[in-house]
Design a protein around this motif. Structure first.
Motif, short mmCIF file in Angstrom:
data_model
loop_
_atom_site.label_atom_id
_atom_site.label_comp_id
_atom_site.label_asym_id
_atom_site.label_seq_id
_atom_site.Cartn_x
_atom_site.Cartn_y
_atom_site.Cartn_z
N LEU A 54 -3.20 -7.05 4.39
CA LEU A 54 -3.32 -6.05 3.12
C LEU A 54 -2.46 -4.52 3.55
O LEU A 54 -2.63 -3.61 2.83
CB LEU A 54 -4.65 -5.90 2.79
CG LEU A 54 -5.32 -6.94 2.40
CD1 LEU A 54 -6.85 -6.57 1.97
CD2 LEU A 54 -4.80 -7.52 1.27
N ALA A 55 -1.47 -4.57 4.28
CA ALA A 55 -0.50 -3.69 4.78
C ALA A 55 0.55 -3.77 3.62
O ALA A 55 1.11 -4.61 3.50
CB ALA A 55 -0.05 -3.59 5.94
N GLU A 56 0.88 -2.64 3.04
CA GLU A 56 1.88 -2.59 2.12
C GLU A 56 3.32 -2.48 2.79
O GLU A 56 3.64 -1.89 3.96
CB GLU A 56 2.01 -1.08 1.44
CG GLU A 56 3.14 -1.07 0.21
CD GLU A 56 2.89 -0.09 -0.60
OE1 GLU A 56 3.98 0.76 -0.64
OE2 GLU A 56 1.89 0.29 -1.01
N ARG A 57 4.23 -3.62 2.39
CA ARG A 57 5.50 -3.63 3.12
C ARG A 57 6.80 -3.73 2.14
O ARG A 57 6.61 -4.17 0.99
CB ARG A 57 5.56 -5.05 3.91
CG ARG A 57 4.39 -5.56 4.63
CD ARG A 57 4.18 -4.71 6.15
NE ARG A 57 5.68 -5.21 7.08
CZ ARG A 57 5.55 -5.77 7.93
NH1 ARG A 57 4.49 -6.55 8.06
NH2 ARG A 57 6.77 -6.00 8.41
N GLU A 58 7.74 -2.90 2.60
CA GLU A 58 8.79 -2.84 1.51
C GLU A 58 9.71 -3.58 1.65
O GLU A 58 10.01 -4.16 2.82
CB GLU A 58 9.48 -1.09 1.69
CG GLU A 58 8.52 -0.24 0.95
CD GLU A 58 9.24 0.82 0.93
OE1 GLU A 58 10.55 1.03 0.90
OE2 GLU A 58 8.72 2.03 0.43
N ILE A 59 10.57 -4.02 0.72
CA ILE A 59 11.72 -4.76 0.71
C ILE A 59 13.23 -4.27 0.87
O ILE A 59 13.18 -3.05 0.30
CB ILE A 59 11.65 -6.00 -0.59
CG1 ILE A 59 10.36 -6.71 -0.66
CG2 ILE A 59 12.89 -6.88 -0.32
CD1 ILE A 59 10.06 -7.36 0.61
#
Length: 88
Positions: A54-59
């Protein structure tokens, strides 16, 4: 603008790189083909997803010299968790 990616569509389910992704589904239900997504990313629009922790990861976009452009998780060196998103 920020948009959450919830699902991916891949050309080859056995191909273990993000280069196999050809479409994404967003949390609002919209679908984007990879070329449109790359264009938007290059224009400064932010896309992200939540990994299994549930960690936010950018593309980010990658533009190799002799291959098609593709997306991957920013600051990810190996075993990209983007590939763990469910298919649609």
């Amino acid at each position: 603008m920020r948009h959450e990616i919830t699902n991916i569509r891949r050309n080859h389910l056995t191909h273990d790189t993000t280069e196999s992704i050809y479409g994404v589904k967003l949390d609002q239900g919209d679908h984007l083909l990879i070329n449109a997504l790359i264009t938007y990313l290059d224009m400064g629009v932010t896309y992200f997803y939540f990994d299994h922790d549930l960690a936010e990861r950018e593309i980010e976009t990658i533009h190799p010299l002799y291959k098609e452009s593709y997306i991957r998780t920013r600051d990810c060196s190996k075993d990209d968790p983007l590939l763990q998103l469910p298919p649609y």
